[in-house]
Design an enzyme around this catalytic site. Structure first.
Site, PDB file in Angstrom:
ATOM      1  N   LYS A 124       0.759  -1.041   0.169  1.00 41.21           N
ATOM      2  CA  LYS A 124      -0.042   0.007  -0.146  1.00 41.21           C
ATOM      3  C   LYS A 124       0.833   1.316   0.145  1.00 41.21           C
ATOM      4  O   LYS A 124       2.121   1.219   0.567  1.00 41.21           O
ATOM      5  CB  LYS A 124      -0.881   0.186   1.038  1.00 41.21           C
ATOM      6  CG  LYS A 124      -1.975   0.597   1.168  1.00 41.21           C
ATOM      7  CD  LYS A 124      -3.305   0.031   0.982  1.00 41.21           C
ATOM      8  CE  LYS A 124      -4.549   0.925   0.541  1.00 41.21           C
ATOM      9  NZ  LYS A 124      -5.579   0.289  -0.224  1.00 41.21           N
ATOM     10  N   GLY A 173     -24.734   2.846   4.147  1.00 39.02           N
ATOM     11  CA  GLY A 173     -23.966   3.313   3.167  1.00 39.02           C
ATOM     12  C   GLY A 173     -24.247   2.976   1.601  1.00 39.02           C
ATOM     13  O   GLY A 173     -24.189   1.944   1.391  1.00 39.02           O
ATOM     14  N   GLY A 230     -23.252   4.084  -1.040  1.00 38.52           N
ATOM     15  CA  GLY A 230     -22.576   4.830  -2.182  1.00 38.52           C
ATOM     16  C   GLY A 230     -22.372   3.928  -3.386  1.00 38.52           C
ATOM     17  O   GLY A 230     -23.304   3.307  -3.775  1.00 38.52           O
ATOM     18  N   VAL A 260     -20.628   0.854  -3.734  1.00 38.25           N
ATOM     19  CA  VAL A 260     -20.941  -0.427  -3.610  1.00 38.25           C
ATOM     20  C   VAL A 260     -22.353  -0.644  -2.803  1.00 38.25           C
ATOM     21  O   VAL A 260     -23.184  -1.242  -3.485  1.00 38.25           O
ATOM     22  CB  VAL A 260     -19.733  -1.009  -2.521  1.00 38.25           C
ATOM     23  CG1 VAL A 260     -19.989  -2.394  -2.336  1.00 38.25           C
ATOM     24  CG2 VAL A 260     -18.363  -0.829  -3.034  1.00 38.25           C
TER      25      VAL A 260
HETATM   26  P1  NAD Z   1     -18.562   5.625  -1.534  1.00 32.17           P
HETATM   27  O1  NAD Z   1     -17.727   6.688  -0.991  1.00 32.17           O
HETATM   28  O2  NAD Z   1     -19.108   5.597  -2.851  1.00 32.17           O
HETATM   29  O3  NAD Z   1     -19.730   5.457  -0.464  1.00 32.17           O
HETATM   30  C1  NAD Z   1     -19.927   5.521   0.874  1.00 32.17           C
HETATM   31  C2  NAD Z   1     -21.248   5.781   1.411  1.00 32.17           C
HETATM   32  O4  NAD Z   1     -21.242   5.996   2.876  1.00 32.17           O
HETATM   33  C3  NAD Z   1     -21.655   7.198   0.928  1.00 32.17           C
HETATM   34  O5  NAD Z   1     -22.992   7.239   0.435  1.00 32.17           O
HETATM   35  C4  NAD Z   1     -21.524   8.008   2.062  1.00 32.17           C
HETATM   36  O6  NAD Z   1     -22.524   9.140   2.212  1.00 32.17           O
HETATM   37  C5  NAD Z   1     -22.041   7.045   3.106  1.00 32.17           C
HETATM   38  N1  NAD Z   1     -21.447   7.489   4.567  1.00 32.17           N
HETATM   39  C6  NAD Z   1     -20.448   8.454   4.944  1.00 32.17           C
HETATM   40  N2  NAD Z   1     -20.137   8.298   6.479  1.00 32.17           N
HETATM   41  C7  NAD Z   1     -21.327   7.589   6.695  1.00 32.17           C
HETATM   42  C8  NAD Z   1     -21.838   7.347   8.123  1.00 32.17           C
HETATM   43  N3  NAD Z   1     -21.208   7.656   9.049  1.00 32.17           N
HETATM   44  N4  NAD Z   1     -22.825   6.540   8.151  1.00 32.17           N
HETATM   45  C9  NAD Z   1     -23.567   6.136   7.232  1.00 32.17           C
HETATM   46  N5  NAD Z   1     -23.120   6.468   5.836  1.00 32.17           N
HETATM   47  C10 NAD Z   1     -21.869   7.008   5.766  1.00 32.17           C
HETATM   48  O7  NAD Z   1     -17.670   4.439  -1.046  1.00 32.17           O
HETATM   49  P2  NAD Z   1     -17.737   3.080  -1.746  1.00 32.17           P
HETATM   50  O8  NAD Z   1     -16.775   3.015  -2.874  1.00 32.17           O
HETATM   51  O9  NAD Z   1     -19.151   2.570  -1.785  1.00 32.17           O
HETATM   52  O10 NAD Z   1     -17.271   2.057  -0.613  1.00 32.17           O
HETATM   53  C11 NAD Z   1     -17.815   1.795   0.357  1.00 32.17           C
HETATM   54  C12 NAD Z   1     -17.040   0.985   1.533  1.00 32.17           C
HETATM   55  O11 NAD Z   1     -16.455  -0.163   0.989  1.00 32.17           O
HETATM   56  C13 NAD Z   1     -15.669   1.616   1.976  1.00 32.17           C
HETATM   57  O12 NAD Z   1     -15.338   1.177   3.440  1.00 32.17           O
HETATM   58  C14 NAD Z   1     -14.801   1.156   0.954  1.00 32.17           C
HETATM   59  O13 NAD Z   1     -13.439   1.112   1.754  1.00 32.17           O
HETATM   60  C15 NAD Z   1     -15.045  -0.141   0.989  1.00 32.17           C
HETATM   61  N6  NAD Z   1     -14.776  -1.077  -0.173  1.00 32.17           N
HETATM   62  C16 NAD Z   1     -14.992  -0.549  -1.492  1.00 32.17           C
HETATM   63  C17 NAD Z   1     -14.466  -1.092  -2.746  1.00 32.17           C
HETATM   64  C18 NAD Z   1     -14.946  -0.485  -3.974  1.00 32.17           C
HETATM   65  O14 NAD Z   1     -14.876  -1.347  -4.973  1.00 32.17           O
HETATM   66  N7  NAD Z   1     -15.469   0.561  -4.268  1.00 32.17           N
HETATM   67  C19 NAD Z   1     -13.546  -2.341  -2.429  1.00 32.17           C
HETATM   68  C20 NAD Z   1     -13.516  -2.666  -1.295  1.00 32.17           C
HETATM   69  C21 NAD Z   1     -13.859  -2.116  -0.074  1.00 32.17           C
END
Ligand code: NAD
Length: 367
Positions: A93, A193, A195, A197
């Site tokens: 990383k 959440g 977002g 995913v």
């Molecule tokens: P994203 O930023 O698109 O979505 C995150 C969502 O969480 C947003 O809608 C945001 O408003 C919401 N959020 C933020 N703080 C919050 C809180 N305190 N309570 C409730 N909701 C809250 O991120 P993502 O890409 O969807 O990733 C989500 C999680 O999955 C992260 O922890 C990320 O590290 C993990 N992840 C993502 C991927 C990927 O492919 N995108 C891969 C592995 C792990």
């Protein structure tokens, strides 16, 4: 240029090497460039299975110790994620210290690319918090060792649909164990959440006819989602009060802790967020004692890593999706080991990852 010996004295009260030895890190590279203001740390934890692949995080860390701790923790996590996903990748990383909105420029990111290039393929970088596909394009100008490129450049584009596919399979594998069937029709699932995913997961769950509950800090996103899908919006401070079957954390990490685990009203915890257990050695057993099945996050959210891994041999989304399918069987097998050995699922997952690293490491010793 002269400098006194005193100027080169560093604080040795907290020896870094004892930390590196404790978890067997291979190499830590500190990179600085005065012209662009770049201050980066690349941590390569373990390359037994292949080159260390892990995202580049850019964050305005409070101090250097926070940045070092973060990169060490995250790089080790990547070793386990790659190992359990059957990938020929090690764990690494990188972090850049500083505010992404203020410091980033083409030269800044290209300079980072040159540092990656100097490692000759031992580290492969990718997008993470604070960096974008545009940054990866700049890095690509200096090195081949970069993934997470846009589709028009032969990259995999947004990995979130692949991640959501894996998380969905993780939920189903747990449901098979707890309810005797992996069909989620009618099952009450809270997605925290919504977002990239979480939103994709809601889509998959709604296609399957699950009863979906959603929580998020973003009111606008909740409104938009509720207009498109049949979901019940739950205020964040009430999300642990409702009776559900599955809690799916897809926002921030460390949402499972001493306060809420005793109050959880669900049978399964399975989601995309990284490091969901505030302290795995405490909260893994705590969930187990409550009879709540926990799907190890680094296993079921590996679709994103699988997606960038696929880029290394010419990207193909169908291959990434097919590789991600394995998450179902691996989750089932971890649940079985955890049951047979009466250990928390996170511990069973760690064991499986370590076993693969150990075995492959041994065959590499001989011809
Ligand atoms: P994203 O930023 O698109 O979505 C995150 C969502 O969480 C947003 O809608 C945001 O408003 C919401 N959020 C933020 N703080 C919050 C809180 N305190 N309570 C409730 N909701 C809250 O991120 P993502 O890409 O969807 O990733 C989500 C999680 O999955 C992260 O922890 C990320 O590290 C993990 N992840 C993502 C991927 C990927 O492919 N995108 C891969 C592995 C792990």
């Amino acid at each position: 240029m002269t400098a006194t010996l005193k100027e080169f004295q560093v604080d040795t009260s907290n020896l870094l090497f004892s930390k590196l030895t404790a978890h067997d890190y291979e190499q830590i590279v500190f990179c600085q460039d005065k012209i662009t203001g770049l201050k980066a740390i690349i941590a390569i934890h373990n390359t037994t299975l292949g080159p260390g692949l892990g995202g580049l995080r850019m964050y305005n860390y409070k101090n250097e110790a926070d940045a070092i701790n973060d990169v060490l923790r995250l790089s080790r996590g990547m070793t386990y994620k790659a190992a359990i996903s059957g990938l020929n990748l090690g764990g690494a990383k990188a972090v850049i210290i500083g505010d992404p909105r203020k410091l980033k420029s083409e030269a800044f990111m290209r300079k980072f690319g040159r540092f990656v290039e100097n490692l000759n393929g031992k580290y492969i970088t990718a997008e993470d918090i604070g960096t974008t596909t545009r940054d990866m394009e700049y890095i690509k100008m200096e090195t081949e060792y970069v993934t997470g490129l846009p589709e028009i450049m032969g990259g995999g584009g947004d990995p979130s649909p692949v991640t959501a596919h894996g998380v969905h399979l993780g939920l189903k594998a747990c449901a098979k164990e707890v309810f005797g069937s992996d069909n989620l029709h009618g099952k009450k699932v809270l997605v925290e959440g919504i977002g990239k995913v979480g939103g994709n997961l809601v889509h998959l769950l709604s296609e399957e006819g699950a009863e979906i509950y959603v929580s998020d800090v973003n009111e606008e996103a909740l409104k938009n989602l509720a207009a498109e899908y049949k979901v019940k919006v739950v205020p964040l401070d009430e999300r642990f009060n409702i009776d559900i079957d599955i809690y799916s954390p897809c926002a921030l990490g460390a949402t499972l802790n001493d306060e809420n685990i005793p109050n959880l009203k669900c049978a399964i915890v399975a989601g995309a967020a990284n490091n969901q257990l505030a302290d795995e050695t405490v909260h893994g057993p705590a969930l187990m004692e409550r009879g709540i099945l926990y799907a190890p996050d680094f296993l079921i959210n590996a679709g994103g890593l699988i997606n960038v891994y696929t880029e290394l041999n010419g990207y193909n989304r169908a291959i990434a999706m097919a590789h991600t399918d394995a998450i179902y069987d691996v989750t089932r097998s971890i649940i079985k080991t955890a049951k047979d050995e009466n250990i928390p699922t996170y511990a069973a997952a760690n064991k499986m990852a370590e076993k693969r690293i150990d075995e492959i490491g041994k065959i590499h010793l001989t011809y």
